[in-house]
Scaffold this motif. Sequence first.
Motif, PDB file in Angstrom:
ATOM      1  N   PRO A 251      -0.152   3.243  -3.784  1.00 33.89           N
ATOM      2  CA  PRO A 251      -1.353   3.740  -3.091  1.00 33.89           C
ATOM      3  C   PRO A 251      -2.602   3.760  -3.963  1.00 33.89           C
ATOM      4  O   PRO A 251      -3.712   3.819  -3.439  1.00 33.89           O
ATOM      5  N   GLU A 252      -2.447   3.708  -5.283  1.00 30.80           N
ATOM      6  CA  GLU A 252      -3.606   3.737  -6.173  1.00 30.80           C
ATOM      7  C   GLU A 252      -4.200   2.350  -6.414  1.00 30.80           C
ATOM      8  O   GLU A 252      -5.181   2.213  -7.141  1.00 30.80           O
ATOM      9  N   VAL A 253      -3.590   1.323  -5.817  1.00 28.71           N
ATOM     10  CA  VAL A 253      -4.084  -0.050  -6.008  1.00 28.71           C
ATOM     11  C   VAL A 253      -4.345  -0.660  -4.629  1.00 28.71           C
ATOM     12  O   VAL A 253      -3.543  -1.450  -4.120  1.00 28.71           O
ATOM     13  N   PRO A 254      -5.452  -0.303  -3.986  1.00 29.04           N
ATOM     14  CA  PRO A 254      -5.724  -0.836  -2.648  1.00 29.04           C
ATOM     15  C   PRO A 254      -6.000  -2.337  -2.692  1.00 29.04           C
ATOM     16  O   PRO A 254      -6.833  -2.793  -3.480  1.00 29.04           O
ATOM     17  N   PRO A 255      -5.312  -3.137  -1.883  1.00 29.24           N
ATOM     18  CA  PRO A 255      -5.529  -4.581  -1.900  1.00 29.24           C
ATOM     19  C   PRO A 255      -6.787  -4.990  -1.140  1.00 29.24           C
ATOM     20  O   PRO A 255      -7.212  -4.317  -0.200  1.00 29.24           O
ATOM     21  N   ASP A 256      -7.357  -6.095  -1.564  1.00 28.31           N
ATOM     22  CA  ASP A 256      -8.540  -6.669  -0.912  1.00 28.31           C
ATOM     23  C   ASP A 256      -8.129  -8.031  -0.370  1.00 28.31           C
ATOM     24  O   ASP A 256      -7.740  -8.920  -1.140  1.00 28.31           O
ATOM     25  N   LEU A 257      -8.184  -8.211   0.956  1.00 35.38           N
ATOM     26  CA  LEU A 257      -7.772  -9.459   1.583  1.00 35.38           C
ATOM     27  C   LEU A 257      -8.992 -10.287   1.958  1.00 35.38           C
ATOM     28  O   LEU A 257      -9.856  -9.815   2.705  1.00 35.38           O
TER      29      LEU A 257
ATOM     30  N   ARG B  91       3.631 -10.466  -5.375  1.00 30.53           N
ATOM     31  CA  ARG B  91       4.393 -11.727  -5.320  1.00 30.53           C
ATOM     32  C   ARG B  91       5.871 -11.453  -5.087  1.00 30.53           C
ATOM     33  O   ARG B  91       6.540 -12.196  -4.345  1.00 30.53           O
ATOM     34  N   ALA B  92       6.381 -10.386  -5.688  1.00 30.84           N
ATOM     35  CA  ALA B  92       7.791 -10.020  -5.484  1.00 30.84           C
ATOM     36  C   ALA B  92       8.051  -9.638  -4.030  1.00 30.84           C
ATOM     37  O   ALA B  92       9.115  -9.956  -3.475  1.00 30.84           O
ATOM     38  N   LEU B  93       7.092  -8.981  -3.385  1.00 34.02           N
ATOM     39  CA  LEU B  93       7.233  -8.651  -1.965  1.00 34.02           C
ATOM     40  C   LEU B  93       7.275  -9.928  -1.125  1.00 34.02           C
ATOM     41  O   LEU B  93       8.071 -10.039  -0.192  1.00 34.02           O
TER      42      LEU B  93
ATOM     43  N   MET C  76       0.820  -1.214   0.000  1.00 33.31           N
ATOM     44  CA  MET C  76       0.000   0.000   0.000  1.00 33.31           C
ATOM     45  C   MET C  76       0.855   1.266   0.000  1.00 33.31           C
ATOM     46  O   MET C  76       0.477   2.284  -0.580  1.00 33.31           O
ATOM     47  N   ARG C  77       2.015   1.215   0.645  1.00 36.27           N
ATOM     48  CA  ARG C  77       2.916   2.373   0.632  1.00 36.27           C
ATOM     49  C   ARG C  77       3.486   2.595  -0.771  1.00 36.27           C
ATOM     50  O   ARG C  77       3.623   3.730  -1.224  1.00 36.27           O
ATOM     51  N   ARG C  78       3.823   1.511  -1.441  1.00 38.59           N
ATOM     52  CA  ARG C  78       4.451   1.628  -2.761  1.00 38.59           C
ATOM     53  C   ARG C  78       3.448   1.930  -3.864  1.00 38.59           C
ATOM     54  O   ARG C  78       3.763   2.627  -4.829  1.00 38.59           O
TER      55      ARG C  78
END
Length: 303
Positions: free
Chosen positions: A123-129, A292-294, A119-121
Amino acid sequence: MALNLHLLRIFYTVVETQSFSKAAEMLFISQPAVSKAVRELERQLDLALIERGARPVRGVHLTEAGRALHEHARSIFALERVALEDVRARVGLQRGSLTIGASTTVGGFWLPRYLSAFMRRFPEVPPDLRIGNTHTISQALLDCHLDLAVVEGSVEDPRIASTHWHDDALLLVAAAGSELVARRRVAPADLSANVWLLREPGSGTREVADRFLREHGVTPRHTVEIGSNAAIARVVAEGAGIALLPAMMVADLIALKRIMRVPYRKDESVSRPLFVLQLKDRPLSPAATAFRALLDQSPSARL
């Protein structure tokens, strides 16, 4: 009859530039090819699109059908530009979506730091868990409701690529004031005499607990199924039974001396593997690739 978009683009360019020669330059084709394309479009539609008079006329004059088609073409190619801009923005992670599935412990204790870093990197792509047991999450992945997933326990499905991620330690715990934790040594018979609090079938924690009971010859006198590790830990703290739970999840309750580790073969560690899942035949989106890279970074790395 299907509308030939290649011919339509040539016609649209002729009208926009008001010139067959300028359209040819813009499209990198010859002027005769432009004229031929417009005539072929008229033939396919069986309509005259451009007025051709005996006297030379400056610019391109459209018939009523030509004007109508030009307006439709304007809308079609405007949508094309919007689609291209949207795709480029998603590739650049300026917008998009990311839906991650996780089993309960993974979602509650392992993934938060990775989600925060993402989210820090971006911010325009909020993840949905999405949280569920391993079986539920793997089925959601198969149904394409998730981009990728991280779960405990094995998933045996040829359509899913399963990659080992980390190992999650588990502890056998009981209430701090229970007679069981006061002993210096606990035997399998002592474990059998207690109530065992277990997750539901399909959970990775349940899979490990069942294997532990089987391998150590423990036959609980009574079992209770509870659909949450956090709830099980609270019930254990109240002295209602014992359980095998993720060490990361019960660390706070142990520090508060609400529960304690049962002194059973302390030299023997219990752990379960955690896996990253993705569909074999579905390429990851740019957002999922970045997440995935994270995940590939070490848990101790600064994200």
